[in-house]
Design a protein around this motif. Structure first.
Motif, short mmCIF file in Angstrom:
data_model
loop_
_atom_site.label_atom_id
_atom_site.label_comp_id
_atom_site.label_asym_id
_atom_site.label_seq_id
_atom_site.Cartn_x
_atom_site.Cartn_y
_atom_site.Cartn_z
N GLY A 1 0.79 -1.22 0.00
CA GLY A 1 0.00 0.00 0.00
C GLY A 1 0.82 1.28 0.00
O GLY A 1 0.32 2.35 0.32
N ARG A 2 2.11 1.16 -0.35
CA ARG A 2 2.96 2.35 -0.41
C ARG A 2 3.09 2.81 -1.85
O ARG A 2 3.19 1.99 -2.76
N SER A 3 3.08 4.11 -2.05
CA SER A 3 3.42 4.60 -3.39
C SER A 3 4.21 5.88 -3.25
O SER A 3 4.14 6.56 -2.22
N PHE A 4 4.98 6.18 -4.26
CA PHE A 4 5.82 7.38 -4.24
C PHE A 4 5.61 8.13 -5.55
O PHE A 4 5.51 7.51 -6.61
N ASP A 5 5.54 9.46 -5.45
CA ASP A 5 5.28 10.21 -6.68
C ASP A 5 6.56 10.36 -7.51
O ASP A 5 7.66 10.05 -7.05
N ASP A 6 6.39 10.81 -8.73
CA ASP A 6 7.52 10.91 -9.65
C ASP A 6 8.63 11.80 -9.13
O ASP A 6 9.81 11.51 -9.31
N GLU A 7 8.24 12.88 -8.48
CA GLU A 7 9.26 13.81 -8.00
C GLU A 7 10.15 13.13 -6.96
O GLU A 7 11.37 13.28 -6.96
N THR A 8 9.54 12.36 -6.08
CA THR A 8 10.31 11.64 -5.08
C THR A 8 11.20 10.59 -5.75
O THR A 8 12.38 10.45 -5.43
N LEU A 9 10.62 9.86 -6.70
CA LEU A 9 11.39 8.80 -7.36
C LEU A 9 12.50 9.36 -8.24
O LEU A 9 13.46 8.66 -8.55
N ALA A 10 12.39 10.64 -8.62
CA ALA A 10 13.43 11.24 -9.47
C ALA A 10 14.78 11.28 -8.74
O ALA A 10 15.83 11.34 -9.38
N SER A 11 14.76 11.23 -7.42
CA SER A 11 16.02 11.27 -6.67
C SER A 11 16.70 9.91 -6.61
O SER A 11 17.81 9.78 -6.09
N LEU A 12 16.02 8.88 -7.14
CA LEU A 12 16.58 7.53 -7.04
C LEU A 12 17.28 7.13 -8.34
O LEU A 12 16.67 7.19 -9.42
N TYR A 13 18.53 6.78 -8.23
CA TYR A 13 19.34 6.40 -9.38
C TYR A 13 19.69 4.92 -9.28
O TYR A 13 20.43 4.51 -8.38
N THR A 14 19.14 4.13 -10.20
CA THR A 14 19.47 2.70 -10.23
C THR A 14 19.37 2.20 -11.66
O THR A 14 18.40 2.55 -12.34
N PRO A 15 20.31 1.50 -12.21
CA PRO A 15 21.57 1.13 -11.57
C PRO A 15 22.35 2.38 -11.16
O PRO A 15 22.27 3.40 -11.85
#
Lengths: 385, 385
Positions: free
Chosen positions: A320-334
């Motif tokens: 039940g967790r979700s994260f918006d695009d702006e938050t996910l933009a800080s994640l770099y993977t690989p």
């Protein structure tokens, strides 16, 4: 002088200044206060010169240092700050180092290291931004060369080294000081009025970016080492049975052993936190990443293929967790820049290169393409045969 | 075991193998020969395990090393090579390290370090490409596990460690060996015929890329240090009065003091030469760059602004020299990737990152964008509230 003294990370120069202040030594601090043309170092570059004639830090790539050592000796004897101008330009051209070997016109302030510098190194050690203001010239004579004031964010105005209000310092210096402190940049500001020409060097010392590395495998070592050399303040976080982190990662400024669920409790996470997640354990990584996303940290680098992160996102969704695009933009993977190479140091180099680019708000690419592609600019015609 | 032993540059692992062969030691060599799924290290990653239980190099980020030390002990006692398979995958998923903490399915060959490995380290020390072929399985029994042959470019076919023809080894192994030796990659090749199933691990050891750094200022130190950690073979070239280069740049594999006009005479320049030009002297830089362009070296990084190089090109033109676009494409100025940061180490990090990208034929960018932008791939819907 050894390589190590000249090429130390910037953070080590300030640490050394701190130590030497504590030791009540008669060192001389040299700071680039102005540069015309292209130079290897920018305003704010520092070198600390001790009585034995050794220097820590660098101001040029080596062209001026011998001269500076001699000048430092005279400053030490007189006890008075000196402003030196080195004009290393070719007469007819402003191209860097044309013919003569060095770096344009460089103004260097030499001053005896005194207690007036202590608030700077204390703020730096505490991880607070600060601007150090130093008088270069005052036509009115109200202030002397080398006189010092500070801008501490939160204080609102300028203060003396003792923390008192600084009425002799014009209020209009506070705004540029605030800006330079936040950006970690330095500049000389000149205020001209009818009765006064005042030149002040403002040295913004931004607190080093905090890099938290989650993981305690051998591959953490090279990342820690290279990040520390690049002036990040590194904390290594191990989970559960992690022991001897301090011994195993001597380049870390700090280490912490905790549990993956307690990351947000045990660390101060914020938009200035940079995080590398490399525990090699999926569940540990997932718990860590979830808390880092919740805290909206500035950067999350997650080791592993993208598919692994998709699995992580699917599990977040199941819960039940979700994260918006702006938050996910800080994640770099690989994690890392695409530099090729697969050795531990090459992987670490790619990770630290990415962190540098993100923290400096740069798009990683060849510098030559930033100025326009080289082929667009070359104007050499075939010469007559 | 210390960080330094596990995270050494790859070149140091092979140097250590060389030393231990010379010392006639009873070490065990562990090599990743196959990987399924995503792993931290690739086939060809090596670790040398000594009698005292210390390891040099790394095969994983730390998950298998303890187990390997125990297995090495049994190989040392038996004197027989062993092929170990580590299955670290989750049963139902092929995502790296899901839950259990490590890296997919990894096949590791453990073998006593013997004289049959000497041609490999000698070729590496001489700067020659080589492929090391090692038998994993031969259903026919003509070859035993651990038997070894070599492919030396120029020889045309496979040879024994003694340099004799190797008739027991199928000819069709020569082509993949040639390819892997040039690319510096490793793979396991399986040949299946009616009467024989032969599995051979081919370890291509490409000679390290030669990096020649022109300059002897303090800023050369961090470039030398970071390039060496990234497995470049570094030569520092100083001009005229340069002294003590060996002491000042201890990370350099080689140093040379010469004159700027004699660069091409004193160095073997070719398309595999990478060059960084940072003398900070315009005329020295120009003479050096001219010879590097003439020699069509693989990469020329020139420190300084683009305008300075335009001045250089104009002077070439005045002297009736011109270079075509293809030649000029190898020249990168300003040098380095756009990572921001201006400390000596940050500048060096950007330079070495550029050299890695060029030598690995990569376009520098975030790895996450290489797989498609993260926002195109995220499929988390808002969960029901």
């Amino acid at each position: 002088m050894t390589r190590n003294n000249w090429s130390v990370p910037e953070t080590e120069v300030l640490q050394r200044v701190h130590e030497r202040l504590d030791a009540d030594s008669a060192d001389v601090l040299a700071t680039i206060v102005d540069v015309e043309g292209n130079a290897y170092r920018r305003p704010g570059a520092k070198m600390l010169l001790d009585e034995a004639g050794d220097g820590v830090g660098s101001i040029t790539a080596g062209c001026l240092e011998d001269d500076l050592l001699a000048a430092a000796q005279s400053v030490r004897e007189d006890g008075q700050p000196e402003l030196l101008t080195y004009d290393l330009m070719d007469d007819e051209d402003d191209v860097w180092g044309l013919g003569v070997g060095c770096n344009g016109i460089i103004d260097v302030l030499l001053e005896p290291l005194t207690e007036t510098y202590r608030p700077a190194v204390e703020a730096f050690a505490d991880g607070r931004n600060v601007a150090v203001l130093t008088v270069l010239e005052d036509s009115k004579g109200a202030l002397d060369r080398g006189d010092r004031a500070y801008y501490h964010p939160g204080d609102g105005g300028l203060t003396t080294p003792d923390g008192e209000p600084a009425p002799a310092w014009p209020d209009e210096l506070a705004d540029p000081a605030k800006d330079l402190a936040e950006r970690g940049r330095a500049d000389t500001i000149e205020l001209d009025s009818q009765d006064r020409r005042l030149a002040v060097f403002i040295d913004g010392l931004a607190a080093p970016t905090e890099l938290v590395i989650f993981g305690s495998g051998h591959d953490v070592g090279p990342v820690t080492e290279l990040a520390a050399k690049n002036d990040f303040r590194v904390t290594v976080v191990g989970f559960r049975g992690s022991v001897d982190l301090e011994d195993r990662f001597p380049d870390a400024d700090d280490t912490l052993t905790t549990s993956p669920a307690a990351v947000d409790d045990d660390l101060e996470l914020g938009d200035r936190t940079y995080a590398v997640v490399m525990t090699h354990n999926f569940i540990d990584d997932r718990l860590t990443v979830e808390q880092l996303l919740d805290a909206s940290v500035g950067y999350i680098g997650l080791m592993g293929p993208h598919k692994r992160f998709e699995k992580m996102l699917a599990e977040f969704e199941d819960e039940g967790r979700s994260f918006d695009d702006e938050t996910l933009a800080s994640l770099y993977t690989p994690i890392g820049l695409d530099l090729g190479g697969g050795s531990p140091y090459q992987i670490a180099h790619s990770i630290v290169a990415e962190i540098l680019a993100v923290s400096n708000d740069r798009t990683p690419r060849h510098l030559r393409t930033r100025e326009g592609h080289i082929h667009d600019r070359i104007t050499v015609d075939s010469p007559p045969q």
